[in-house]
Write an enzyme that holds these catalytic residues in place. Structure first.
Site, short mmCIF file in Angstrom:
data_model
loop_
_atom_site.label_atom_id
_atom_site.label_comp_id
_atom_site.label_asym_id
_atom_site.label_seq_id
_atom_site.Cartn_x
_atom_site.Cartn_y
_atom_site.Cartn_z
N LYS A 11 -20.28 -40.34 79.64
CA LYS A 11 -20.98 -39.59 78.50
C LYS A 11 -22.65 -40.31 78.25
O LYS A 11 -22.65 -41.42 79.31
CB LYS A 11 -20.29 -40.00 77.26
CG LYS A 11 -19.03 -39.29 77.18
CD LYS A 11 -18.10 -39.55 75.82
CE LYS A 11 -17.16 -38.67 75.92
NZ LYS A 11 -16.44 -38.73 74.42
N TYR A 51 -16.15 -28.19 73.31
CA TYR A 51 -15.56 -28.71 72.23
C TYR A 51 -15.02 -27.94 71.19
O TYR A 51 -15.05 -28.42 70.14
CB TYR A 51 -16.48 -30.03 71.71
CG TYR A 51 -16.48 -31.30 72.77
CD1 TYR A 51 -15.56 -32.17 72.92
CD2 TYR A 51 -17.69 -31.51 73.30
CE1 TYR A 51 -15.35 -33.15 73.69
CE2 TYR A 51 -17.73 -32.77 74.13
CZ TYR A 51 -16.69 -33.48 74.41
OH TYR A 51 -16.42 -34.67 75.19
N ASN A 114 -18.57 -43.26 73.34
CA ASN A 114 -17.50 -43.99 73.53
C ASN A 114 -17.21 -43.97 75.06
O ASN A 114 -16.22 -44.09 75.84
CB ASN A 114 -16.15 -43.71 72.89
CG ASN A 114 -15.85 -42.22 73.03
OD1 ASN A 114 -16.55 -41.14 73.80
ND2 ASN A 114 -14.74 -41.66 72.43
N HIS A 117 -15.08 -39.44 78.98
CA HIS A 117 -14.09 -38.46 78.65
C HIS A 117 -12.97 -38.33 79.65
O HIS A 117 -13.23 -38.44 80.86
CB HIS A 117 -14.70 -37.13 78.57
CG HIS A 117 -13.76 -35.95 78.48
ND1 HIS A 117 -13.12 -35.62 77.06
CD2 HIS A 117 -13.27 -35.18 79.39
CE1 HIS A 117 -12.43 -34.58 77.55
NE2 HIS A 117 -12.49 -34.21 78.90
N GLU A 128 -11.59 -27.53 81.61
CA GLU A 128 -13.00 -28.60 81.60
C GLU A 128 -13.63 -28.63 82.81
O GLU A 128 -14.74 -28.51 82.96
CB GLU A 128 -12.44 -29.93 81.06
CG GLU A 128 -11.78 -29.85 79.53
CD GLU A 128 -11.49 -31.03 79.02
OE1 GLU A 128 -11.06 -31.97 79.84
OE2 GLU A 128 -11.09 -31.01 77.85
P1 GTP Z 1 -12.24 -37.52 74.84
O1 GTP Z 1 -11.75 -38.03 76.16
O2 GTP Z 1 -13.86 -37.33 74.69
O3 GTP Z 1 -12.03 -36.09 74.59
O4 GTP Z 1 -11.56 -38.38 73.72
P2 GTP Z 1 -10.42 -38.31 72.84
O5 GTP Z 1 -9.47 -37.23 73.71
O6 GTP Z 1 -9.82 -39.71 73.17
O7 GTP Z 1 -10.50 -37.81 71.61
P3 GTP Z 1 -10.56 -36.15 71.02
O8 GTP Z 1 -10.52 -35.21 72.12
O9 GTP Z 1 -9.85 -36.15 69.83
O10 GTP Z 1 -12.19 -36.24 70.46
C1 GTP Z 1 -13.24 -35.78 71.35
C2 GTP Z 1 -14.33 -36.85 70.72
O11 GTP Z 1 -14.79 -36.42 69.48
C3 GTP Z 1 -14.08 -38.33 71.18
O12 GTP Z 1 -14.33 -38.76 72.43
C4 GTP Z 1 -15.13 -38.88 69.87
O13 GTP Z 1 -16.32 -39.07 70.43
C5 GTP Z 1 -15.03 -37.72 68.97
N1 GTP Z 1 -14.25 -38.09 67.61
C6 GTP Z 1 -12.96 -37.82 67.62
N2 GTP Z 1 -12.59 -38.29 66.45
C7 GTP Z 1 -13.25 -38.68 65.91
C8 GTP Z 1 -13.25 -39.36 64.62
O14 GTP Z 1 -12.54 -39.35 63.77
N3 GTP Z 1 -14.86 -39.83 64.34
C9 GTP Z 1 -15.83 -39.73 65.05
N4 GTP Z 1 -17.10 -40.26 64.86
N5 GTP Z 1 -15.76 -39.14 66.28
C10 GTP Z 1 -14.72 -38.67 66.79
MG MG Z 2 -9.99 -35.30 74.24
#
Ligand code: GTP
Ligand code: MG
Length: 139
Positions: A11, A51, A114, A117, A128
């Protein structure tokens, strides 16, 4: 047990901090092979499409702002049980909760920035990956 292909993105903040090299080193050391890779950038529109499942959630705008803020590295990775093993290697979405030695523990700044991904299913890995690579490049 998942299939043998996953999709990842390093990222923007991690790219900006010169963490591409250290992150790819760990990925290779854990047995993943890079099948396709490119440094590229999301427009806001393409980030919103990528997303779309998160549209309407409280963090959506921050996520789209961040993911379109600078270059990313997109890659297709190959390994047995790729999706599950890669999710374990990157660690919890929230770096404060990520286990020692995980990529997010080592390189993430916060829940938005973070570092990396990882696709969460075989189906999403293909969906994706198709955002960035043609079928020909994937295999
Ligand atoms: P990815 O590998 O990036 O998809 O992460 P993930 O699968 O662990 O998380 P998810 O797909 O649920 O969410 C995608 C992205 O949205 C995450 O990587 C975070 O950066 C963001 N995100 C998800 N949940 C939260 C939240 O509760 N707060 C915030 N600030 N960001 C969130
Ligand atoms: Mg995810």
């Amino acid at each position: 047990m998942s299939g043998n292909i996953t999709f990842t993105m390093i990222k923007p903040r991690a790219v900006q901090n010169n963490f591409i090299g250290p992150i790819l080193k760990i990925i290779n050391e854990k047995g993943f092979r890079i099948k396709a890779m490119k440094m590229t950038r999301f427009t806001r529109e393409r980030a919103e499409a990528f997303y779309e499942i998160h549209k309407g959630k409280f963090f959506f705008n921050d996520l789209i702002d961040f993911m379109s803020s600078g270059p990313i590295v997109a890659a297709i990775l190959e390994k047995d049980n790729a999706v599950d093993d890669f999710r374990e290697l990157i660690g919890n979405t929230n770096p404060e909760k990520a286990a020692e030695g995980t990529i997010r523990k080592l390189f993430a700044e916060n829940m938005t920035a973070n570092a990396i991904h990882g696709a969460d299913s075989d189906e999403n890995a293909i969906r994706e990956g198709s955002f960035f690579f043609s079928e020909l490049e994937q295999f």
